[in-house]
Every structure is written in structure tokens, then in C-alpha cells.
Design a protein around this motif. Sequence first.
Motif, PDB file in Angstrom:
ATOM      1  N   TRP A   6      -8.822  -3.531  -8.369  1.00  0.00           N
ATOM      2  CA  TRP A   6      -7.379  -3.655  -8.235  1.00  0.00           C
ATOM      3  C   TRP A   6      -6.997  -3.420  -6.774  1.00  0.00           C
ATOM      4  CZ3 TRP A   6      -9.875   0.188 -10.960  1.00  0.00           C
ATOM      5  CH2 TRP A   6      -9.898   1.437 -10.351  1.00  0.00           C
ATOM      6  N   ILE A   7      -5.770  -3.805  -6.442  1.00  0.00           N
ATOM      7  CA  ILE A   7      -5.210  -3.585  -5.113  1.00  0.00           C
ATOM      8  C   ILE A   7      -4.112  -2.547  -5.228  1.00  0.00           C
ATOM      9  CG2 ILE A   7      -3.849  -4.635  -3.244  1.00  0.00           C
ATOM     10  CD1 ILE A   7      -5.260  -7.273  -3.850  1.00  0.00           C
ATOM     11  N   GLU A   8      -4.170  -1.531  -4.394  1.00  0.00           N
ATOM     12  CA  GLU A   8      -3.147  -0.494  -4.402  1.00  0.00           C
ATOM     13  C   GLU A   8      -2.233  -0.667  -3.191  1.00  0.00           C
ATOM     14  OE1 GLU A   8      -4.039   3.525  -5.510  1.00  0.00           O
ATOM     15  OE2 GLU A   8      -6.073   2.969  -6.106  1.00  0.00           O
ATOM     16  N   LEU A   9      -0.934  -0.825  -3.469  1.00  0.00           N
ATOM     17  CA  LEU A   9       0.085  -0.944  -2.438  1.00  0.00           C
ATOM     18  C   LEU A   9       1.146   0.127  -2.668  1.00  0.00           C
ATOM     19  CD1 LEU A   9       0.582  -4.835  -2.430  1.00  0.00           C
ATOM     20  CD2 LEU A   9      -0.812  -3.487  -0.854  1.00  0.00           C
ATOM     21  N   PRO A  10       1.878   0.518  -1.637  1.00  0.00           N
ATOM     22  CA  PRO A  10       2.907   1.553  -1.803  1.00  0.00           C
ATOM     23  C   PRO A  10       3.985   1.139  -2.810  1.00  0.00           C
ATOM     24  CG  PRO A  10       2.447   1.175   0.516  1.00  0.00           C
ATOM     25  CD  PRO A  10       1.746   0.086  -0.232  1.00  0.00           C
ATOM     26  N   THR A  43      13.304  -7.379   3.054  1.00  0.00           N
ATOM     27  CA  THR A  43      12.917  -6.801   1.775  1.00  0.00           C
ATOM     28  C   THR A  43      11.616  -6.040   1.942  1.00  0.00           C
ATOM     29  OG1 THR A  43      12.262  -7.292  -0.523  1.00  0.00           O
ATOM     30  CG2 THR A  43      11.718  -8.939   1.140  1.00  0.00           C
ATOM     31  N   ALA A  44      11.459  -4.987   1.140  1.00  0.00           N
ATOM     32  CA  ALA A  44      10.201  -4.238   1.145  1.00  0.00           C
ATOM     33  C   ALA A  44       9.206  -4.842   0.159  1.00  0.00           C
ATOM     34  CB  ALA A  44      10.467  -2.776   0.782  1.00  0.00           C
ATOM     35  N   ARG A  45       9.591  -5.929  -0.504  1.00  0.00           N
ATOM     36  CA  ARG A  45       8.746  -6.538  -1.540  1.00  0.00           C
ATOM     37  C   ARG A  45       8.149  -7.854  -1.061  1.00  0.00           C
ATOM     38  NH1 ARG A  45       7.512  -2.834  -5.136  1.00  0.00           N
ATOM     39  NH2 ARG A  45       7.563  -4.213  -6.939  1.00  0.00           N
ATOM     40  N   ASN A  46       7.762  -7.894   0.207  1.00  0.00           N
ATOM     41  CA  ASN A  46       7.089  -9.053   0.789  1.00  0.00           C
ATOM     42  C   ASN A  46       5.592  -8.860   0.553  1.00  0.00           C
ATOM     43  OD1 ASN A  46       5.795 -10.897   2.513  1.00  0.00           O
ATOM     44  ND2 ASN A  46       7.429 -10.794   4.044  1.00  0.00           N
ATOM     45  N   LEU A  47       5.023  -9.594  -0.417  1.00  0.00           N
ATOM     46  CA  LEU A  47       3.643  -9.350  -0.814  1.00  0.00           C
ATOM     47  C   LEU A  47       2.665  -9.664   0.311  1.00  0.00           C
ATOM     48  CD1 LEU A  47       1.641  -8.487  -2.944  1.00  0.00           C
ATOM     49  CD2 LEU A  47       1.661 -10.812  -3.858  1.00  0.00           C
ATOM     50  N   GLN A  48       2.855 -10.781   1.019  1.00  0.00           N
ATOM     51  CA  GLN A  48       1.935 -11.120   2.102  1.00  0.00           C
ATOM     52  C   GLN A  48       1.947 -10.047   3.185  1.00  0.00           C
ATOM     53  OE1 GLN A  48      -0.245 -13.869   2.201  1.00  0.00           O
ATOM     54  NE2 GLN A  48      -1.057 -12.681   3.916  1.00  0.00           N
ATOM     55  N   SER A  53      -0.631  -5.419   5.898  1.00  0.00           N
ATOM     56  CA  SER A  53      -0.479  -4.034   6.357  1.00  0.00           C
ATOM     57  C   SER A  53      -1.572  -3.145   5.768  1.00  0.00           C
ATOM     58  CB  SER A  53       0.899  -3.508   5.963  1.00  0.00           C
ATOM     59  OG  SER A  53       1.050  -2.151   6.320  1.00  0.00           O
ATOM     60  N   SER A  54      -1.879  -3.358   4.484  1.00  0.00           N
ATOM     61  CA  SER A  54      -2.909  -2.570   3.814  1.00  0.00           C
ATOM     62  C   SER A  54      -4.287  -2.849   4.402  1.00  0.00           C
ATOM     63  CB  SER A  54      -2.889  -2.878   2.311  1.00  0.00           C
ATOM     64  OG  SER A  54      -3.792  -2.065   1.605  1.00  0.00           O
ATOM     65  N   ILE A  55      -4.562  -4.113   4.744  1.00  0.00           N
ATOM     66  CA  ILE A  55      -5.841  -4.468   5.358  1.00  0.00           C
ATOM     67  C   ILE A  55      -5.968  -3.811   6.729  1.00  0.00           C
ATOM     68  CG2 ILE A  55      -7.174  -6.383   6.340  1.00  0.00           C
ATOM     69  CD1 ILE A  55      -6.086  -8.143   4.051  1.00  0.00           C
ATOM     70  N   ARG A  56      -4.895  -3.873   7.528  1.00  0.00           N
ATOM     71  CA  ARG A  56      -4.923  -3.244   8.858  1.00  0.00           C
ATOM     72  C   ARG A  56      -5.118  -1.735   8.771  1.00  0.00           C
ATOM     73  NH1 ARG A  56      -0.504  -6.731   9.816  1.00  0.00           N
ATOM     74  NH2 ARG A  56       0.913  -4.971   9.531  1.00  0.00           N
ATOM     75  N   ALA A  57      -4.573  -1.134   7.713  1.00  0.00           N
ATOM     76  CA  ALA A  57      -4.698   0.319   7.537  1.00  0.00           C
ATOM     77  C   ALA A  57      -6.081   0.726   7.053  1.00  0.00           C
ATOM     78  CB  ALA A  57      -3.637   0.816   6.561  1.00  0.00           C
ATOM     79  N   TRP A  60      -9.041   1.241   0.973  1.00  0.00           N
ATOM     80  CA  TRP A  60     -10.383   1.093   0.410  1.00  0.00           C
ATOM     81  C   TRP A  60     -10.605  -0.230  -0.301  1.00  0.00           C
ATOM     82  CZ3 TRP A  60     -15.090   2.080   1.058  1.00  0.00           C
ATOM     83  CH2 TRP A  60     -16.025   1.952   0.026  1.00  0.00           C
ATOM     84  N   TRP A  61      -9.621  -0.732  -1.038  1.00  0.00           N
ATOM     85  CA  TRP A  61      -9.803  -1.993  -1.761  1.00  0.00           C
ATOM     86  C   TRP A  61     -10.192  -3.115  -0.794  1.00  0.00           C
ATOM     87  CZ3 TRP A  61      -7.245  -6.467  -0.651  1.00  0.00           C
ATOM     88  CH2 TRP A  61      -6.079  -6.364   0.119  1.00  0.00           C
ATOM     89  N   ALA A  62      -9.613  -3.074   0.439  1.00  0.00           N
ATOM     90  CA  ALA A  62      -9.920  -4.101   1.441  1.00  0.00           C
ATOM     91  C   ALA A  62     -11.156  -3.753   2.247  1.00  0.00           C
ATOM     92  CB  ALA A  62      -8.717  -4.280   2.371  1.00  0.00           C
ATOM     93  N   ARG A  63     -11.265  -2.484   2.652  1.00  0.00           N
ATOM     94  CA  ARG A  63     -12.401  -2.065   3.484  1.00  0.00           C
ATOM     95  C   ARG A  63     -13.717  -2.225   2.740  1.00  0.00           C
ATOM     96  NH1 ARG A  63     -13.881   3.327   4.279  1.00  0.00           N
ATOM     97  NH2 ARG A  63     -11.878   3.929   3.355  1.00  0.00           N
ATOM     98  N   SER A  64     -13.735  -1.948   1.426  1.00  0.00           N
ATOM     99  CA  SER A  64     -14.962  -2.071   0.643  1.00  0.00           C
ATOM    100  C   SER A  64     -15.450  -3.517   0.566  1.00  0.00           C
ATOM    101  CB  SER A  64     -14.732  -1.529  -0.772  1.00  0.00           C
ATOM    102  OG  SER A  64     -13.760  -2.298  -1.466  1.00  0.00           O
TER     103      SER A  64
END
Length: 249
Positions: A6-10, A43-48, A53-57, A60-64
Motif C-alpha cells: 500500500w501507499i501511505e500519504l498524509p 487543494t491538498a488533495r492533489n494525488l500526483q 512529495s512522498s517519493i522525495r521524502a 518506505w513504500w517508495a524507497r523499498s
Amino acid sequence: MAKPEWIELPDCEPIPILYEDRSVLAVDKPPGWLLIPVHWQRTARNLQAALESSIRAGDWWARSRGLKYLRHVHRLDGETSGVLLLAKSPGALSAYSRLFQTGRVQKVYLAVVRGQVRRTQWVCRLKLAPSPDRTGRIRVHHVHGKPAETFFRTVAIGQDVTLVECRPRTGRTHQIRVHLAAGGHPVLGDHLYGRAEDEPTNLGLRAVQLAYVDPFTRKPVDIRAPWSQFLAEHGFEKVVWEPERQSIP
């Protein structure tokens, strides 16, 4: 440690990963997330934007997975849930975009619509164009509209609602919603094309299948999002349904 499924986003429930290979990753997009340009920050609900942002941070879902790039290949309306395909590289994005542009992807949706539909199955070929009086709205226009085609099949009839299988053969904006509304049966919860006085509710539209031949391996791929909860939420929990197998172009 195994890669998370799964992907975890804020401020969001974990987004299930439905399928993955070397080129793409498919998720079960939840309603409420928009697929819009990254720079659009109203909007804070921009999925792309959230994915990048999660990949740059280095989450784990992306880094793994060693992900440095992930971009949606096609679009789902903000309130539509279901299968969303994401490319892992610019080359993959180009190759899979061509599949969608040339009609070589089988797309299946389930819609819950207003009223009791009496037709067993039908095809809508009404041409579609942007509405001049409201940004973001699409209308039927027989002269200036672009060709659009959707196959519909009635699956089950409830109390003043109907469960409909939808197979868009073109990819126009809001195509399914406009074609159903034009036939007098707007999607439940569709305040853009349905009844403005309806009480707020989630849009009754879910993308449940993407099927195609992989442009690199030439192997067939069939990605499905679960639909039992969607059916139960709309009173169709006893309905047994499976998408019919069709040849993939």
C-alpha cells in the motif's frame, strides 16, 4: 523487509497497490483525490503532487522499490474510485499512454444510477464538448462535440436505482457520467450532471478493471479493484457479478 502493499500519504487511509511490474504500478484510488498538474496548489488533495512529495521524502513504500518517478498514465474523476495506472519512468509513461490513446485498454466501471433502467444493454455515441457557461462541465454537442462511445449493460435493479456495467471505448472527460445523464439516469451523487437537490453522497462510480497487452513483454495483464464493498454500500450486496472476458486489441 518486504515492500509494503500500500501507499501511505498524509491524512489518508493507506492506498492499496493492486498490481506492479517493472514498468507500472496500479493502485485503488480512493474518492476525493484529484489528478491535476503538480503546480496546482489550491487543494491538498492533489494525488500526483502527494505521490511526488512522498517519493522525495524517501517514504518506505517508495524507497523499498527504488522509485524516483511515478506518474498517472490516465485520469479518473476526483470522486471516482478504483483502478489507476501509474508509470515508473518517462519511457513507460509514453508507451502506456499510447495504449490508452489508441483504444488498446479495456476499461470497465460499475455505476449506480438514478431510476430503474429498463434496457438490458445499449451503446451511447453522443458527441461531447466543453460547456461554454461552466468551467469543467461537459455537454452533448452534435456538431462541435468529439466522438465518444460507451457500452452499457444493466446488472441489477434496486429501489429507484440501477447497477450498470460501463465500458467506455473512448476516453473523453466525464464521458460515462454525461452519457448516463443524457439518457435520463445520472450517476448517484453526481451533483454536476444529476439533481442539485440530492443530499451529499459519494459518487456511485467505480473503475473495477483495466486489461491490456503489456507493450514490453506482450503478455496480457488484467488488473481489478474489489467491488463487493461498493455493491454493499449501494444495496446490491447480494448481486453476483464478474466482468465478461473480451479479446484485448
